[in-house]
Design an enzyme around this catalytic site. Sequence first.
Site, PDB file in Angstrom:
ATOM      1  N   CYS A 121       0.373  -0.989  -0.014  1.00 45.74           N
ATOM      2  CA  CYS A 121      -0.318   0.426   0.186  1.00 45.74           C
ATOM      3  C   CYS A 121       0.881   1.327  -0.102  1.00 45.74           C
ATOM      4  CB  CYS A 121      -1.051  -0.028   1.100  1.00 45.74           C
ATOM      5  SG  CYS A 121      -2.224   1.481   1.756  1.00 45.74           S
ATOM      6  N   HIS A 140      -9.114  -3.718  -1.544  1.00 48.89           N
ATOM      7  CA  HIS A 140      -8.268  -3.395  -0.720  1.00 48.89           C
ATOM      8  C   HIS A 140      -7.970  -1.371  -0.897  1.00 48.89           C
ATOM      9  CE1 HIS A 140      -3.850  -2.367   0.087  1.00 48.89           C
ATOM     10  NE2 HIS A 140      -4.243  -1.077  -0.275  1.00 48.89           N
ATOM     11  N   GLU A 141      -8.981  -0.941  -1.851  1.00 51.36           N
ATOM     12  CA  GLU A 141      -9.012   0.222  -1.697  1.00 51.36           C
ATOM     13  C   GLU A 141      -9.745   0.642  -1.834  1.00 51.36           C
ATOM     14  OE1 GLU A 141      -6.706   2.012  -3.131  1.00 51.36           O
ATOM     15  OE2 GLU A 141      -5.305   0.811  -3.776  1.00 51.36           O
ATOM     16  N   HIS A 183     -10.175   1.544   2.331  1.00 47.14           N
ATOM     17  CA  HIS A 183     -10.012   2.760   2.387  1.00 47.14           C
ATOM     18  C   HIS A 183     -10.703   3.762   2.885  1.00 47.14           C
ATOM     19  CE1 HIS A 183      -5.004   2.822   2.134  1.00 47.14           C
ATOM     20  NE2 HIS A 183      -5.285   2.203   0.491  1.00 47.14           N
TER      21      HIS A 183
HETATM   22 NI    NI Z   1      -3.819   1.330   0.093  1.00 45.80          NI
END
Ligand code: NI
Length: 175
Positions: free
Chosen positions: A99, A141-142, A145
Amino acid sequence: MIREILRMGDARLLERAREVERFGTRELAALLADLRDTMEAADGAGLAAPQIGVPLRVVIFGVEANPRYPDAEPVPYTELVNPVLTPLGDEEEEGWEGCLSVPGLRGLVPRYRRLRYEGFDPAGRRLVREVEGFHARVVQHECDHLDGILYPQRIRDLREFGFTEVLFPDRDEEE
Ligand code: NI
């Protein structure tokens, strides 16, 4: 414009981002341009607005042939606003993630193997895709966030978390 990427430890990375309410605006276009400039400059596979300090539900991602992910299949460049993810089945698989907010490290993270994602492009057009594998991993993953979740929180066995250059000494890394 290339923006500063917040790093783990910054409380702004732990907040839930807000939905975008107006599409097709100059502000949203400027945000997407900054995200793209910043992701390209960092040679990343994806970037979420909270990572540049903007608490909105906006992510971008895309992978051509990226030396950071030598085994990964390409993912089309995508700008996704107000995404909603729906797993397709219970099947999970583990894969190594990094990341831009956690530079120099990699961890083994379980993710759903297949999922549908829905959302909008910056003009407000609906976007729906069913994906699997690395594409599904990048989206998960995104979108994490946007809920204030960084991938280390998802690692099941912290022995599978370490410095990239130690874990993968033969890999040519940019970070
Ligand atoms: Ni990330």
